[in-house]
Scaffold this motif. Structure first.
Motif, short mmCIF file in Angstrom:
data_model
loop_
_atom_site.label_atom_id
_atom_site.label_comp_id
_atom_site.label_asym_id
_atom_site.label_seq_id
_atom_site.Cartn_x
_atom_site.Cartn_y
_atom_site.Cartn_z
N TYR A 211 0.81 -1.28 0.05
CA TYR A 211 0.07 -0.05 0.12
C TYR A 211 0.98 1.29 0.23
O TYR A 211 0.17 2.49 -0.39
CB TYR A 211 -1.03 -0.09 1.18
CG TYR A 211 -0.45 0.22 2.59
CD1 TYR A 211 0.06 1.51 2.91
CD2 TYR A 211 -0.38 -0.90 3.72
CE1 TYR A 211 0.42 1.58 4.39
CE2 TYR A 211 0.15 -0.65 4.68
CZ TYR A 211 0.64 0.60 5.05
OH TYR A 211 1.34 0.77 6.44
N TYR A 219 -2.32 2.53 -2.51
CA TYR A 219 -3.29 2.91 -1.34
C TYR A 219 -4.57 1.85 -1.95
O TYR A 219 -5.23 1.52 -1.12
CB TYR A 219 -3.58 4.06 -0.97
CG TYR A 219 -2.58 4.87 -0.26
CD1 TYR A 219 -2.03 4.13 1.00
CD2 TYR A 219 -1.90 5.64 -0.64
CE1 TYR A 219 -1.15 4.84 1.88
CE2 TYR A 219 -0.59 6.46 -0.07
CZ TYR A 219 -0.41 5.94 1.20
OH TYR A 219 0.66 6.55 2.04
N PHE A 222 -6.22 -1.22 -0.78
CA PHE A 222 -7.34 -1.53 0.28
C PHE A 222 -8.67 -1.79 -0.21
O PHE A 222 -9.46 -2.30 0.32
CB PHE A 222 -7.34 -0.50 1.18
CG PHE A 222 -6.14 -0.44 2.13
CD1 PHE A 222 -6.00 -1.35 3.21
CD2 PHE A 222 -5.13 0.75 2.10
CE1 PHE A 222 -4.88 -1.40 4.02
CE2 PHE A 222 -4.09 0.79 2.93
CZ PHE A 222 -3.99 -0.42 4.04
N ILE A 231 -2.97 -7.74 3.35
CA ILE A 231 -4.07 -6.76 3.92
C ILE A 231 -4.96 -7.09 5.05
O ILE A 231 -4.96 -6.37 5.99
CB ILE A 231 -4.60 -6.05 2.80
CG1 ILE A 231 -3.67 -5.49 1.63
CG2 ILE A 231 -5.62 -4.79 3.32
CD1 ILE A 231 -2.89 -4.26 2.29
#
Length: 333
Positions: A211, A219, A222, A231
């Motif tokens: 990330y 990012y 996610f 994650i």
């Protein structure tokens, strides 16, 4: 989508908070042996099972494990992950640790959107109800950007928040000019073993490569579905370590007396108000600064001592167990 990571504790099996649409899945962790007091007892081998019997009702729910939970100490611990978390970004996942049931729920806000907050159980309790309740304490590390995102995107005004970052700052001896980050707090103050801390750091490093743009990540990971194991584990491990930190800081503040506990409560309220203001900048470097300096601590202490002295002299008000000034006749209420 609610993804449940279970420690398979003794006693009755808790139910999901919500099930919302057809095809939602819940990840049940396979039973594992104790591993050095790891609060997660994590396993990357997750068995996915579909919810049945609620496929076509978007408001259908099961009984919520947030009902009838102890409030002293708090039962609920939260952490949010997202893309530039705040008003200019988005929320991807809410990690919710329900201590009495020993369950961690990863709530898929990216997929469910507002339905995650508005769906109610048989008692008309929603996640929004819980987050906004002044009677249900929720423990968060640095409420500011989380509050900003919830308020800006879903009109949720959080209440009854215990901010671990402020609790650490208030219980700290010495310089209080700057707040600590979660990593520093875990490294220096978490009561878990070195083995558990090492495993947490390994999980953090593995996820950050996915990330963190500075490490070649992005990012948007996610928002990938299904969630990558790295994650999923990262989201669960962070929130799993919050109760230990709460215990450490709450014990220190109990020794310090009501003054610092009230100061933390007031500063937390100020953080929430600031995060909802039009001028709030969640990326500001000023966020590193603590809310108190030596001058205003001294000023607040003098005002507090005067209030205590006056109430002792007049017996108009006494402190109850929640550090609120109440009339002597209502102290037990």
């Amino acid at each position: 989508m609610w993804i449940m990571v279970s420690r398979t504790p003794p006693g009755p099996r808790s139910e999901l908070l919500y099930s919302i649409t057809s095809g939602n899945q819940v990840a049940h962790q396979q039973p594992a042996a104790d591993s050095d007091s790891d609060p997660l007892r994590t396993s990357t081998r997750l068995r996915l099972t579909r919810l049945r019997g609620e496929a076509d009702n978007t408001n259908s729910t099961r009984e919520s494990p947030t009902q009838n939970l102890p409030v002293k100490p708090p039962s609920l611990y939260l952490d949010l992950e997202g893309i530039r978390l705040g008003r200019h970004g988005s929320i991807s996942i809410i990690s919710l640790y329900v201590i009495p049931t020993a369950k961690i729920y990863l709530i898929d806000i990216y997929t469910l959107g507002g339905a995650a907050f508005s769906a109610t159980n048989s008692n008309s309790v929603s996640l929004k109800t819980v987050l906004e309740s002044p009677a249900i304490p929720k423990v968060i590390f640095d409420v500011r950007n989380d509050s900003d995102a919830l308020f800006s995107h879903f009109q949720i005004s959080v209440d009854c928040i215990k901010d671990l970052q402020l609790m650490e700052l208030a219980s700290r001896m010495g310089n209080r000019a700057y707040v600590h980050g979660l990593a520093k707090c875990i490294e220096e103050d978490s009561p878990v073993s070195t083995i558990v801390k090492t495993e947490w750091q390994r999980t953090k490093d593995s996820a950050s490569r996915l990330y963190n743009p500075e490490k070649g990540g992005r990012y948007e990971v996610f928002n990938e579905r299904p969630m990558r194991p790295e994650i999923k584990e990262y989201c669960a491990r962070d929130v799993a370590l919050l109760p230990g930190l709460y215990g450490v800081y709450a014990a220190k503040l109990q020794k310090e007396g009501a003054f610092w506990r009230v100061l933390v409560r007031d500063a937390t309220t100020d953080r929430i108000k600031l995060s909802q203001s039009t001028s709030y900048n969640g990326q500001s470097g000023d966020k590193r600064c603590g809310p108190w300096d030596e001058w205003n601590i001294q000023e607040a202490m003098e005002a507090w001592n005067e209030e205590v002295w006056w109430n002792i002299r007049t017996n108009d008000f006494v402190l109850n167990e929640d550090d609120d000034w109440v009339s002597p006749t209502s102290k037990e209420g």
